[in-house]
Each structure stands twice: as C-alpha cells, then as structure tokens.
Design an enzyme around this catalytic site. Structure first.
Site, PDB file in Angstrom:
ATOM      1  N   TRP A 153     -11.066  -4.975  -0.288  1.00 49.83           N
ATOM      2  CA  TRP A 153     -12.734  -5.523  -0.115  1.00 49.83           C
ATOM      3  C   TRP A 153     -12.983  -6.923  -0.676  1.00 49.83           C
ATOM      4  O   TRP A 153     -14.073  -7.246  -0.297  1.00 49.83           O
ATOM      5  CB  TRP A 153     -13.394  -4.389  -0.990  1.00 49.83           C
ATOM      6  CG  TRP A 153     -13.152  -4.596  -2.361  1.00 49.83           C
ATOM      7  CD1 TRP A 153     -12.170  -3.294  -3.029  1.00 49.83           C
ATOM      8  CD2 TRP A 153     -13.276  -5.608  -3.275  1.00 49.83           C
ATOM      9  NE1 TRP A 153     -11.867  -3.754  -4.343  1.00 49.83           N
ATOM     10  CE2 TRP A 153     -12.495  -5.128  -4.666  1.00 49.83           C
ATOM     11  CE3 TRP A 153     -13.921  -6.661  -3.617  1.00 49.83           C
ATOM     12  CZ2 TRP A 153     -12.507  -5.855  -5.823  1.00 49.83           C
ATOM     13  CZ3 TRP A 153     -14.130  -7.529  -4.537  1.00 49.83           C
ATOM     14  CH2 TRP A 153     -13.298  -6.934  -5.946  1.00 49.83           C
ATOM     15  N   ASN A 154     -12.030  -7.614  -1.229  1.00 51.15           N
ATOM     16  CA  ASN A 154     -12.300  -9.002  -1.663  1.00 51.15           C
ATOM     17  C   ASN A 154     -12.381 -10.201  -0.465  1.00 51.15           C
ATOM     18  O   ASN A 154     -13.180 -10.951  -0.605  1.00 51.15           O
ATOM     19  CB  ASN A 154     -11.580  -9.356  -2.708  1.00 51.15           C
ATOM     20  CG  ASN A 154     -10.133  -9.400  -2.303  1.00 51.15           C
ATOM     21  OD1 ASN A 154      -9.677  -9.019  -1.514  1.00 51.15           O
ATOM     22  ND2 ASN A 154      -9.391 -10.085  -3.406  1.00 51.15           N
ATOM     23  N   LYS A 177      -6.927   0.719   8.137  1.00 55.73           N
ATOM     24  CA  LYS A 177      -7.988   1.419   7.262  1.00 55.73           C
ATOM     25  C   LYS A 177      -8.628   0.262   6.344  1.00 55.73           C
ATOM     26  O   LYS A 177      -8.044  -0.201   5.221  1.00 55.73           O
ATOM     27  CB  LYS A 177      -7.321   2.319   6.331  1.00 55.73           C
ATOM     28  CG  LYS A 177      -8.311   3.340   5.648  1.00 55.73           C
ATOM     29  CD  LYS A 177      -7.789   3.940   4.078  1.00 55.73           C
ATOM     30  CE  LYS A 177      -8.018   2.861   3.119  1.00 55.73           C
ATOM     31  NZ  LYS A 177      -9.324   2.539   2.876  1.00 55.73           N
ATOM     32  N   GLY A 231      -3.522  -4.839  -1.922  1.00 52.04           N
ATOM     33  CA  GLY A 231      -4.396  -4.298  -3.002  1.00 52.04           C
ATOM     34  C   GLY A 231      -3.659  -4.099  -4.296  1.00 52.04           C
ATOM     35  O   GLY A 231      -3.050  -4.860  -4.602  1.00 52.04           O
ATOM     36  N   GLU A 253       1.178  -6.845  -0.613  1.00 55.43           N
ATOM     37  CA  GLU A 253       0.320  -8.056  -1.336  1.00 55.43           C
ATOM     38  C   GLU A 253      -0.507  -7.273  -2.452  1.00 55.43           C
ATOM     39  O   GLU A 253      -1.459  -6.695  -2.105  1.00 55.43           O
ATOM     40  CB  GLU A 253      -0.503  -8.841  -0.419  1.00 55.43           C
ATOM     41  CG  GLU A 253       0.124  -9.423   0.776  1.00 55.43           C
ATOM     42  CD  GLU A 253       0.900 -10.537   0.329  1.00 55.43           C
ATOM     43  OE1 GLU A 253       0.915 -10.921  -0.820  1.00 55.43           O
ATOM     44  OE2 GLU A 253       1.539 -11.222   1.196  1.00 55.43           O
ATOM     45  N   LEU A 254       0.004  -7.416  -3.591  1.00 56.07           N
ATOM     46  CA  LEU A 254      -0.317  -6.715  -4.725  1.00 56.07           C
ATOM     47  C   LEU A 254      -0.901  -7.388  -5.942  1.00 56.07           C
ATOM     48  O   LEU A 254      -1.062  -8.751  -5.360  1.00 56.07           O
ATOM     49  CB  LEU A 254       0.863  -5.801  -5.578  1.00 56.07           C
ATOM     50  CG  LEU A 254       1.603  -4.993  -4.337  1.00 56.07           C
ATOM     51  CD1 LEU A 254       3.021  -4.075  -4.818  1.00 56.07           C
ATOM     52  CD2 LEU A 254       0.705  -3.952  -3.472  1.00 56.07           C
ATOM     53  N   CYS A 287      -6.760 -12.335  -5.643  1.00 58.19           N
ATOM     54  CA  CYS A 287      -5.413 -11.899  -6.438  1.00 58.19           C
ATOM     55  C   CYS A 287      -4.868 -13.330  -6.943  1.00 58.19           C
ATOM     56  O   CYS A 287      -3.758 -13.309  -7.596  1.00 58.19           O
ATOM     57  CB  CYS A 287      -4.696 -10.983  -5.709  1.00 58.19           C
ATOM     58  SG  CYS A 287      -4.460 -11.533  -3.910  1.00 58.19           S
ATOM     59  N   GLU A 384      -5.241  -8.018 -14.628  1.00 58.73           N
ATOM     60  CA  GLU A 384      -5.941  -8.807 -13.653  1.00 58.73           C
ATOM     61  C   GLU A 384      -7.452  -8.822 -14.183  1.00 58.73           C
ATOM     62  O   GLU A 384      -8.031  -7.682 -14.044  1.00 58.73           O
ATOM     63  CB  GLU A 384      -5.772  -8.452 -12.185  1.00 58.73           C
ATOM     64  CG  GLU A 384      -5.670  -9.333 -11.440  1.00 58.73           C
ATOM     65  CD  GLU A 384      -5.119  -8.996 -10.028  1.00 58.73           C
ATOM     66  OE1 GLU A 384      -4.911  -7.676  -9.701  1.00 58.73           O
ATOM     67  OE2 GLU A 384      -4.958  -9.522  -9.148  1.00 58.73           O
TER      68      GLU A 384
HETATM   69  P1  ADP Z   1      -8.628  -2.323  -5.786  1.00 61.62           P
HETATM   70  O1  ADP Z   1      -8.471  -1.995  -7.210  1.00 61.62           O
HETATM   71  O2  ADP Z   1      -8.948  -3.900  -5.810  1.00 61.62           O
HETATM   72  O3  ADP Z   1      -9.863  -1.792  -5.159  1.00 61.62           O
HETATM   73  P2  ADP Z   1      -7.006  -0.683  -4.358  1.00 61.62           P
HETATM   74  O4  ADP Z   1      -5.434  -0.929  -4.478  1.00 61.62           O
HETATM   75  O5  ADP Z   1      -7.574   0.637  -5.011  1.00 61.62           O
HETATM   76  O6  ADP Z   1      -7.307  -2.089  -4.901  1.00 61.62           O
HETATM   77  O7  ADP Z   1      -7.489  -0.761  -2.994  1.00 61.62           O
HETATM   78  C1  ADP Z   1      -6.949  -1.454  -1.885  1.00 61.62           C
HETATM   79  C2  ADP Z   1      -6.733  -0.536  -0.597  1.00 61.62           C
HETATM   80  O8  ADP Z   1      -6.129   0.682  -0.885  1.00 61.62           O
HETATM   81  C3  ADP Z   1      -8.168   0.011  -0.231  1.00 61.62           C
HETATM   82  O9  ADP Z   1      -8.382  -0.118   1.133  1.00 61.62           O
HETATM   83  C4  ADP Z   1      -8.384   1.386  -0.741  1.00 61.62           C
HETATM   84  O10 ADP Z   1      -9.279   2.155  -0.183  1.00 61.62           O
HETATM   85  C5  ADP Z   1      -6.825   1.688  -0.608  1.00 61.62           C
HETATM   86  N1  ADP Z   1      -6.495   2.810  -1.485  1.00 61.62           N
HETATM   87  C6  ADP Z   1      -6.733   3.098  -2.686  1.00 61.62           C
HETATM   88  N2  ADP Z   1      -5.943   4.253  -2.978  1.00 61.62           N
HETATM   89  C7  ADP Z   1      -5.163   4.561  -1.691  1.00 61.62           C
HETATM   90  C8  ADP Z   1      -4.099   5.847  -1.605  1.00 61.62           C
HETATM   91  N3  ADP Z   1      -3.754   6.367  -2.553  1.00 61.62           N
HETATM   92  N4  ADP Z   1      -3.653   5.790  -0.459  1.00 61.62           N
HETATM   93  C9  ADP Z   1      -3.760   4.823   0.397  1.00 61.62           C
HETATM   94  N5  ADP Z   1      -4.748   3.842   0.252  1.00 61.62           N
HETATM   95  C10 ADP Z   1      -5.173   3.772  -0.705  1.00 61.62           C
END
Ligand code: ADP
Length: 483
Positions: A153-154, A177, A231, A253-254, A287, A384
């Site tokens: 979302w950022n 997605k 994410g 990209e973590l 990030c 973070e």
């Molecule tokens: P943040 O902590 O920055 O929100 P996330 O990793 O939770 O980061 O989210 C990044 C993306 O991953 C979003 O699109 C979120 O909906 C998606 N996401 C979160 N959990 C899952 C999952 N178990 N499987 C697939 N996508 C996921």
C-alpha cells in the site's frame, strides 16, 4: 474534486470485464477515517477465473512483436501522465501521502511504463562461439508466462507499474492483487491500460480483503509461472514456501532495516538533507527509509541538532492540505507500532529531542521525531519503524559502524555520508545491501536495479534486470551444419 471519481470503476478486472460484487469491503481515508469507496471482496474462485483469463490471453499477447507491445505501453504511459492530477488525488485519499508526493509517485510509476516500453525492444539473446564444427549456439529470451503480482500500500501506483510494465513488455500476462488498503489506484491504472489498448485478460486485478486465500491460489496454481511480491518479510517467506510446490520463479522485495552512516568528515548540510529525504518521505513508510542513523562521535551532536532543526519545520496534516509534508500512517496498527517503538526506546534510556508522541491531527498521525542515544538493546534498532522517527546511534570507528550496520538479517538499502572518496568506496563495498546511496538519500528510479540481499529479498526491479525477471533464457543448439 471527488476523491473516487466515476471515471474509475470501483471494481475488479477479470478478462476485460469489470466485476463488482457480490461482497465488498471499504477503502478508508487514513487522514479522516471516511470511506473513500467500496471494492469487491473476491476469493479463490475469482482468482482462478482471472488466471484462466490471463492464460487465455497469453498466446496472442506474447506473439505480438516487442514493438507492438511497446506502442501500447507508450499509450498507457501517456494516459497515466495526462491524468496525473486525478490519480494523485485518488492516491492521497486512499493512502494519505501529501499531494505533492502523490504527484511525484504518479510520475515515478509512469516512468516504469515508459522505460519498459523501450526496454522490451531490447530483450536480446546471444550467439555463443561454438565448441564443435557442426554446431551453432544461440540463446533467445521468451516471456515466462502468466505472472502474479502482489503489491503493498505504500506506493499504490509505482509498485504496480514496476511489476506490470516489465511483465507486459516481456510478453507476459498478469493477475495483480493490490493491497487491501489501496486498491483504487490499482484499478485506475488497469483502466488506463485497457484504454491504451492492452487486450482483455492481459492485465487482471483481483481485489480482496482475504489476501491469504487469493495468495494461496496465485502461489499454488502451476499455470502462474512467476510471482512478484513486495511486502513484509514474514509474508514473503510464506509465499516463498507456497511457491515451492511448483518451483515458481520469484521476485521478492521484502523488509529493510536501512543504516544511514554519517562519518566525521561528512558535509553536515548534505548529511542532514540526505537523512531528511530518506527518513521522512511518505511519513517514513518506505522500505528504503533510513531505519538506523549511525553517527560518528565527532559530528554526532552537531548532526543531531541540525537534523532536529529541520524536523521541527515539517508540517503534519491531511495530505490534501497545502504545505503538508507528513501525512497520516496507513492504519491503527502502524500508529500503535511506531508509538510502541519510541516508548520502548525511551524506557531503555533513549532521549527524544523532537516529537516523540502521536500528533494532534488525528488518530493515525505521528509527530516527526528524532530520538538520540539509541542502543542495540532497543527494539527500534531491529524492527522496521515505518514511521517518521529518526533513531540516532553513536559510533567511534569505521569497523564498528560497518559491524553495526550489517548486524541485521536485512540488506535492502544503505546510505553513507563522507567526503573521503576512499572511505566512501570501501564502506560502500563492505555494507550488506542491494543499494547504497553515497552522499545521497534518494536513489530510486526506473533505470537502476532496485532490490535487496539477505532476507530483504530476491531479484531486482527496474533497469534491464527488471525486464529479465519476466523472461526465460532458452538455449538453442543448431546442429548438422556443414563445415
Ligand atoms: P505490510 O505489513 O506492509 O502491509 P504485507 O506483507 O502484510 O505488508 O502486505 C503486502 C501485500 O501482501 C498486500 O497486498 C497484502 O494484502 C498481501 N498479503 C498479506 N498477507 C498475505 C498472504 N498470506 N498471502 C498473500 N498475500 C498476502
């Protein structure tokens, strides 16, 4: 201007069709808590249908010439650019960043479309000198196939285009997605792609409030040949495991825990400007934001004072208000986390010299802050922050700075400030990071490879490397050649 204008549907996109229901979930303006719109809450079945559509669209799209695809992408770039103001308003409404930053992100996001439109024409193979008189060796690059992209979302536009533009340029089709917090920008970008002539099924968008259910299908369906994810490291690892079932290619990209090193011989003004740019952009929610600011003893007090003076000038408020540079954090969890990190640090002896508590503008706002005297026992050093808080750590020697900087499982971005070229070079080499800014706090653009080492991820986005992520190299051995 209406925050969610009718020219962009509040709908998912499958096979060129807008899908509106039956269930929906709200998109919330983090500055006000108001509902900006509602989008469909889709699940596993619709995700399968989107993969069907992407698979069906793949042969015709991949058979187009690179030049034909480039022309469509160029039109997409033009449409995005032409609608900058509208897209920026939408982004500020659902994500919260100040309008000026949102406009900047539209340009940044569009730059990936333009760059990959051009770069797609240069997916060259090689000829390799033969080892046998009757044989010739050639490699060609081919699109990997159906791609899944899961976005954060950022950067609601740029993190989509950084994945979708190279995928499309390479000849792949995609199922995206977007994050549940920011689906509207993703929908808008997809609509403009359709308007530009991207054929139905080539670009699909699945909106959902149940990311794990959709993610599982995207990972486990063997027709999806590649997953690109941006994410958290925790979710990235889960997706990595799920993708192992069919050995899917991955770009991840973590998370990061970027160190920013300020040496005694730094240009103070430059170091402060770099720290400001790296730390406070998007309210600290990137990030690559400096997470640990390591400052050498001889310049520590002067740096802290100069940084604090700049931070005091930052205006906090809703992103749509004039002059605002720090908007809200994305949601209540984020606000709670940032406050918790500062409290933990203060409880263990750190000193707040600016800010240090939630801001008055609303429940999701946090004061831009500077905390000094940060030590390794504090949680803020290991997590973070993702908020507008600078954590200053003191160091004495180069070796100590490098050891502290690398003492993390992450390795995305790092920054260093020094006027000594030899020192800057050797420290840049020694840092465990995919990207190093030397006397510079901002370095991301479409022409350079973005990505991390260690638990910060796999692969690179942007640049020629970013196109390669969506291509397979095929070796062809041509035999029977008369010599
Ligand atoms: P943040 O902590 O920055 O929100 P996330 O990793 O939770 O980061 O989210 C990044 C993306 O991953 C979003 O699109 C979120 O909906 C998606 N996401 C979160 N959990 C899952 C999952 N178990 N499987 C697939 N996508 C996921």
């Amino acid at each position: 201007m209406n925050a969610s204008p009718p020219r962009y549907p509040n709908a998912a996109l499958i096979g060129g069709q807008w899908v509106t229901g039956p269930d929906t979930f709200p998109v919330i303006d983090p500055a006000t808590g108001a509902e900006v719109g509602r989008v469909p809450d889709l699940g596993a079945a619709e995700t399968k249908t989107a993969i069907d559509a992407a698979e069906a669209a793949l042969p015709a799209w991949s058979k187009k010439t690179a030049k034909e695809r480039a022309q469509i992408l160029k039109r997409w770039f033009d449409l995005v650019t032409a609608d900058t103001e509208h897209l920026a308003q939408l982004m500020t409404a659902e994500q919260g960043k100040p309008l000026a930053e949102a406009r900047g992100e539209v340009a940044y996001g569009a730059s990936f479309i333009e760059w990959f439109a051009e770069e797609g024409k240069r997916a060259y193979g090689r000829t390799i000198p033969t080892t046998a008189a009757g044989k010739r060796y050639i490699t060609i690059k081919q699109p990997i196939g159906v791609v899944a992209a899961i976005a954060p979302w950022n950067f609601p536009i740029a993190m989509i285009t950084r994945k979708v533009a190279p995928a499309l340029a390479a000849g792949c089709t995609v199922v995206v997605k977007p994050a549940e917090d920011t689906p509207l920008c993703a929908i808008a970008i997809a609509k403009l792609a359709l308007d530009a002539g991207v054929p139905p099924g080539v670009f699909n968008v699945i909106t959902t409030a149940n990311a794990p259910a959709v993610g599982k299908v995207l990972c486990e369906d063997s027709r999806v040949r590649k997953l690109s994810f941006t994410g958290s490291t925790e979710v990235g690892k889960a997706l990595y495991r799920q993708c192992a079932s069919n050995v899917k290619k991955l770009t991840l990209e973590l998370g990061g825990n970027a160190p920013l090193l300020v040496f005694d011989d730094a240009n103070l003004e430059q170091a402060v400007a770099g720290a400001m740019a790296s730390k406070y952009r998007n309210a600290g929610q990137t990030c690559v934001c400096a997470n640990r600011i390591l400052v050498q003893s001889g310049i520590y007090d002067r740096f802290a004072e100069a940084l604090a003076a700049e931070v005091k000038k930052l205006k906090v408020g809703p992103g749509r208000d004039a002059g605002v540079v720090i908007g809200p954090l994305i949601n209540a969890d984020a606000a709670k986390k940032v406050d918790g990190l500062v409290r933990d640090a203060v409880g263990k002896g750190a000193k707040v010299i600016v800010g240090g508590s939630p801001a008055a503008a609303g429940p999701l706002f946090y004061q831009p802050s500077v905390v000094t005297g940060v030590t390794p026992d504090m949680t803020i050093v290991h997590e973070e922050i993702f908020g507008p808080v600078a954590a200053l750590i003191r160091f004495e020697t180069d070796e100590e700075a490098i050891r502290i900087a690398n003492d993390t499982p992450f390795g995305l971005a790092a920054y260093l400030f020094s006027q000594n070229l030899g020192r800057a070079w050797s420290v840049a080499e020694a840092l465990d990071a995919g990207m190093v800014g030397v006397n510079e706090g901002l370095f991301s653009n479409e022409t350079v490879p973005f990505g991390g080492v260690k638990e910060s991820g796999l692969g690179r986005e942007g640049a020629a490397e970013g196109l390669d992520e969506y291509l397979e190299t095929k070796f062809i051995c041509l035999g029977g050649i008369a010599s």
